[in-house]
Write a protein that holds these residues in place. Sequence first.
Motif, PDB file in Angstrom:
ATOM      1  N   SER A  67       0.829  -1.203   0.000  1.00  0.00           N
ATOM      2  CA  SER A  67       0.000   0.000   0.000  1.00  0.00           C
ATOM      3  C   SER A  67       0.873   1.268   0.000  1.00  0.00           C
ATOM      4  O   SER A  67       0.594   2.233  -0.724  1.00  0.00           O
ATOM      5  CB  SER A  67      -0.918  -0.029   1.226  1.00  0.00           C
ATOM      6  OG  SER A  67      -1.386   1.247   1.517  1.00  0.00           O
ATOM      7  N   PHE A  70       2.520   1.665  -3.400  1.00  0.00           N
ATOM      8  CA  PHE A  70       1.502   2.064  -4.380  1.00  0.00           C
ATOM      9  C   PHE A  70       1.138   3.542  -4.221  1.00  0.00           C
ATOM     10  O   PHE A  70       1.092   4.305  -5.182  1.00  0.00           O
ATOM     11  CB  PHE A  70       0.270   1.165  -4.193  1.00  0.00           C
ATOM     12  CG  PHE A  70      -0.785   1.349  -5.247  1.00  0.00           C
ATOM     13  CD1 PHE A  70      -0.468   1.279  -6.595  1.00  0.00           C
ATOM     14  CD2 PHE A  70      -2.106   1.574  -4.893  1.00  0.00           C
ATOM     15  CE1 PHE A  70      -1.445   1.437  -7.574  1.00  0.00           C
ATOM     16  CE2 PHE A  70      -3.093   1.731  -5.858  1.00  0.00           C
ATOM     17  CZ  PHE A  70      -2.753   1.669  -7.198  1.00  0.00           C
ATOM     18  N   LYS A  71       0.917   3.955  -2.980  1.00  0.00           N
ATOM     19  CA  LYS A  71       0.558   5.357  -2.735  1.00  0.00           C
ATOM     20  C   LYS A  71       1.712   6.293  -3.085  1.00  0.00           C
ATOM     21  O   LYS A  71       1.497   7.370  -3.624  1.00  0.00           O
ATOM     22  CB  LYS A  71       0.147   5.555  -1.275  1.00  0.00           C
ATOM     23  CG  LYS A  71      -1.253   5.102  -0.968  1.00  0.00           C
ATOM     24  CD  LYS A  71      -1.642   5.540   0.415  1.00  0.00           C
ATOM     25  CE  LYS A  71      -3.154   5.512   0.559  1.00  0.00           C
ATOM     26  NZ  LYS A  71      -3.633   6.314   1.666  1.00  0.00           N
ATOM     27  N   SER A  73       3.833   5.925  -5.271  1.00  0.00           N
ATOM     28  CA  SER A  73       3.982   6.042  -6.721  1.00  0.00           C
ATOM     29  C   SER A  73       2.808   6.801  -7.329  1.00  0.00           C
ATOM     30  O   SER A  73       2.641   6.798  -8.548  1.00  0.00           O
ATOM     31  CB  SER A  73       4.074   4.654  -7.353  1.00  0.00           C
ATOM     32  OG  SER A  73       2.811   4.013  -7.286  1.00  0.00           O
ATOM     33  N   ASN A  75      -0.272   6.025  -7.041  1.00  0.00           N
ATOM     34  CA  ASN A  75      -1.144   4.956  -7.537  1.00  0.00           C
ATOM     35  C   ASN A  75      -0.767   4.485  -8.938  1.00  0.00           C
ATOM     36  O   ASN A  75      -1.613   3.967  -9.666  1.00  0.00           O
ATOM     37  CB  ASN A  75      -2.618   5.385  -7.524  1.00  0.00           C
ATOM     38  CG  ASN A  75      -3.059   5.904  -6.188  1.00  0.00           C
ATOM     39  OD1 ASN A  75      -2.722   5.333  -5.160  1.00  0.00           O
ATOM     40  ND2 ASN A  75      -3.790   6.992  -6.183  1.00  0.00           N
ATOM     41  N   SER A  76       0.465   4.681  -9.321  1.00  0.00           N
ATOM     42  CA  SER A  76       0.900   4.330 -10.675  1.00  0.00           C
ATOM     43  C   SER A  76       2.349   3.833 -10.649  1.00  0.00           C
ATOM     44  O   SER A  76       3.273   4.578 -10.970  1.00  0.00           O
ATOM     45  CB  SER A  76       0.796   5.550 -11.588  1.00  0.00           C
ATOM     46  OG  SER A  76      -0.443   6.189 -11.421  1.00  0.00           O
ATOM     47  N   VAL A  77       2.501   2.573 -10.274  1.00  0.00           N
ATOM     48  CA  VAL A  77       3.847   2.012 -10.136  1.00  0.00           C
ATOM     49  C   VAL A  77       4.630   2.111 -11.452  1.00  0.00           C
ATOM     50  O   VAL A  77       5.821   2.385 -11.459  1.00  0.00           O
ATOM     51  CB  VAL A  77       3.764   0.547  -9.634  1.00  0.00           C
ATOM     52  CG1 VAL A  77       5.104  -0.146  -9.705  1.00  0.00           C
ATOM     53  CG2 VAL A  77       3.239   0.510  -8.208  1.00  0.00           C
ATOM     54  N   TYR A  78       3.902   1.925 -12.580  1.00  0.00           N
ATOM     55  CA  TYR A  78       4.581   1.966 -13.887  1.00  0.00           C
ATOM     56  C   TYR A  78       5.270   3.307 -14.127  1.00  0.00           C
ATOM     57  O   TYR A  78       6.277   3.381 -14.823  1.00  0.00           O
ATOM     58  CB  TYR A  78       3.581   1.687 -15.025  1.00  0.00           C
ATOM     59  CG  TYR A  78       2.426   2.664 -15.065  1.00  0.00           C
ATOM     60  CD1 TYR A  78       2.548   3.891 -15.685  1.00  0.00           C
ATOM     61  CD2 TYR A  78       1.218   2.370 -14.436  1.00  0.00           C
ATOM     62  CE1 TYR A  78       1.506   4.802 -15.686  1.00  0.00           C
ATOM     63  CE2 TYR A  78       0.176   3.268 -14.432  1.00  0.00           C
ATOM     64  CZ  TYR A  78       0.323   4.484 -15.067  1.00  0.00           C
ATOM     65  OH  TYR A  78      -0.696   5.387 -15.050  1.00  0.00           O
TER      66      TYR A  78
ATOM     67  N   LEU B  79      -9.132   4.447  -4.099  1.00  0.00           N
ATOM     68  CA  LEU B  79      -7.690   4.720  -4.017  1.00  0.00           C
ATOM     69  C   LEU B  79      -7.389   5.606  -2.811  1.00  0.00           C
ATOM     70  O   LEU B  79      -6.415   5.382  -2.095  1.00  0.00           O
ATOM     71  CB  LEU B  79      -7.209   5.436  -5.285  1.00  0.00           C
ATOM     72  CG  LEU B  79      -7.187   4.645  -6.590  1.00  0.00           C
ATOM     73  CD1 LEU B  79      -6.745   5.535  -7.732  1.00  0.00           C
ATOM     74  CD2 LEU B  79      -6.267   3.439  -6.490  1.00  0.00           C
ATOM     75  N   GLU B  80      -8.234   6.598  -2.626  1.00  0.00           N
ATOM     76  CA  GLU B  80      -8.007   7.541  -1.520  1.00  0.00           C
ATOM     77  C   GLU B  80      -8.195   6.886  -0.162  1.00  0.00           C
ATOM     78  O   GLU B  80      -7.520   7.218   0.797  1.00  0.00           O
ATOM     79  CB  GLU B  80      -8.959   8.729  -1.651  1.00  0.00           C
ATOM     80  CG  GLU B  80      -8.566   9.670  -2.776  1.00  0.00           C
ATOM     81  CD  GLU B  80      -9.673  10.639  -3.152  1.00  0.00           C
ATOM     82  OE1 GLU B  80      -9.441  11.432  -4.069  1.00  0.00           O
ATOM     83  OE2 GLU B  80     -10.768  10.590  -2.562  1.00  0.00           O
ATOM     84  N   ASP B  82      -8.026   3.559   0.504  1.00  0.00           N
ATOM     85  CA  ASP B  82      -7.425   2.227   0.634  1.00  0.00           C
ATOM     86  C   ASP B  82      -8.478   1.124   0.608  1.00  0.00           C
ATOM     87  O   ASP B  82      -8.262   0.045   1.170  1.00  0.00           O
ATOM     88  CB  ASP B  82      -6.647   2.115   1.966  1.00  0.00           C
ATOM     89  CG  ASP B  82      -5.174   2.352   1.734  1.00  0.00           C
ATOM     90  OD1 ASP B  82      -4.763   2.296   0.578  1.00  0.00           O
ATOM     91  OD2 ASP B  82      -4.452   2.585   2.719  1.00  0.00           O
ATOM     92  N   LEU B 107      -4.984  -1.987 -11.647  1.00  0.00           N
ATOM     93  CA  LEU B 107      -4.527  -0.805 -12.382  1.00  0.00           C
ATOM     94  C   LEU B 107      -3.464  -0.033 -11.591  1.00  0.00           C
ATOM     95  O   LEU B 107      -3.659   0.282 -10.425  1.00  0.00           O
ATOM     96  CB  LEU B 107      -5.731   0.105 -12.673  1.00  0.00           C
ATOM     97  CG  LEU B 107      -5.590   1.061 -13.845  1.00  0.00           C
ATOM     98  CD1 LEU B 107      -5.228   0.342 -15.123  1.00  0.00           C
ATOM     99  CD2 LEU B 107      -6.876   1.839 -14.054  1.00  0.00           C
ATOM    100  N   LYS B 109      -0.594  -1.040 -10.603  1.00  0.00           N
ATOM    101  CA  LYS B 109       0.196  -1.781  -9.609  1.00  0.00           C
ATOM    102  C   LYS B 109       1.429  -2.482 -10.172  1.00  0.00           C
ATOM    103  O   LYS B 109       2.190  -3.068  -9.416  1.00  0.00           O
ATOM    104  CB  LYS B 109      -0.704  -2.792  -8.890  1.00  0.00           C
ATOM    105  CG  LYS B 109      -1.700  -2.047  -8.013  1.00  0.00           C
ATOM    106  CD  LYS B 109      -2.420  -2.906  -7.046  1.00  0.00           C
ATOM    107  CE  LYS B 109      -3.265  -2.009  -6.142  1.00  0.00           C
ATOM    108  NZ  LYS B 109      -4.523  -2.569  -5.787  1.00  0.00           N
TER     109      LYS B 109
END
Lengths: 309, 160
Positions: A67, A70-71, A73, A75-78, B79-80, B82, B107, B109
């Motif tokens: 988590s 992910f946050k 980044s 929400n966009s690891v790529y 997303l906000e 969790d 998406l 990840k």
Amino acid sequence: MLSKILPEALWAIIRDKLNETKLYEIRARRDSPIVIDYAGKGYFLSVEGISTNEKEAIIADEKLINSIVFKASNNSVYAVNEQLKQGFITAYGGIRIGICGELVIENGQIITIRNFSSINIRIPHEVKNCSLPALKFLTSDKGDVLNTLVISPPGAGKTTFLRDLIENIGIRSESKKHNLLVLDERYEIAASVQGRNMLSVGKFSDVISGATKEFGFREGIRAMRPDIIFCDELALEDDIKAVSLASSSGVVVVSTVHAKDLTELKKKSVFKNILEEGVFKRFIVLSRVNGPGTYDAIYDENFSLLYLR
Amino acid sequence: MVKVILIVAIFSLVVYIGWQLKQFYKKQEKILTDVVLFCECLLSNINFIQKPIGEIIEENKDKFAKEFREVLKSFVKSLEEDGEVEVKSRYITDENKRTIQNLFINLGKTDVLNQNSLIENSRETLKISETEAREESKTKGRAAFKLSLCLAGLLCILLI
């Protein structure tokens, strides 16, 4: 800053029970207690804030680590995969997250990291004007900045010191119209996120982020015609070559290196030639004695002591 | 007078039901078209400029109809907070909901290559459903509306 990357429950503990300005690091290892560097000392993070009792510590699990990554980044690891391949992510506010996990390798190339096993969240702290007293030692009689190497063990604030130095040199050179170029290879100095500097390097600096020193020095000189180049952590032979090249082109270089002191630096074989050639005119040795950014000693190109704390 | 009002009311009601059925098929088609379009947006933005998910949604949300905008809103909220994204729509099948949910869960990840295959797979699956929905909208939707008109007319004649 931390609120954007930590899960709400963890952030609430830090917000309500701790002083965020004293928090330097959070280390979360899978299925292990969360450890923090708080005011320079190591503690377990507990529901009540800090604790020295391991039994009270909050345990980090896979979900928590995933988590946070992910946050961080956005929400966009790529979007941060290039950083991730090097084992870190720079998040909002210049927070730097070191990441361990399984490297995915294809044809000898690192593709990404998966199954994150531990993370180290480093919270940057600006120590305004910490470089100011040293500045007078780093300039020539005419007031020009000299090639300088900041020597520091890990965690003694070399990046903090360098960042402040850039800002102060920028302010001082305002009337002289000096062009300052910052090569932020690992997003630690200006911590640029989507083109915006998360940490201040002054109003008079250009920043190249993510590029190797070799590329940054070569293309940076061509593209931006800098008078002074700042970069972090010289370590490889290519880094040293790039510095020599820049210096011979008349560009001043201010950089940092990992070493305890000047004696330890001299033992590093890659620095042998550059030290003998006298490329660097000043050496500043930092320590953590009075907090990050404390400087212990300043030497000239002949290794003669100019200042001792 | 009462008879006239009754005839008008019955006629309107039956035609309205037919129109609603037609709308159902149209909205089913629209939401699937929107998801496919969203996948296209994701692919181009992730492949070429690696823009963060939040920005992609923010910049493109106005291209979509209300139904899919609600789904996107729920995703952003998840997303906000969790939390887990919940795809709520009465217009699409459970299977399609699962495909969309799986897309949203994963998406952002992974790296670009894995994101590409995730999005492309979802897009292909949903494209098949979109084609079917378009056919249904053309055939069943129109038929339902026409049938309701005929039925309404027939009821009116019987009542007269």
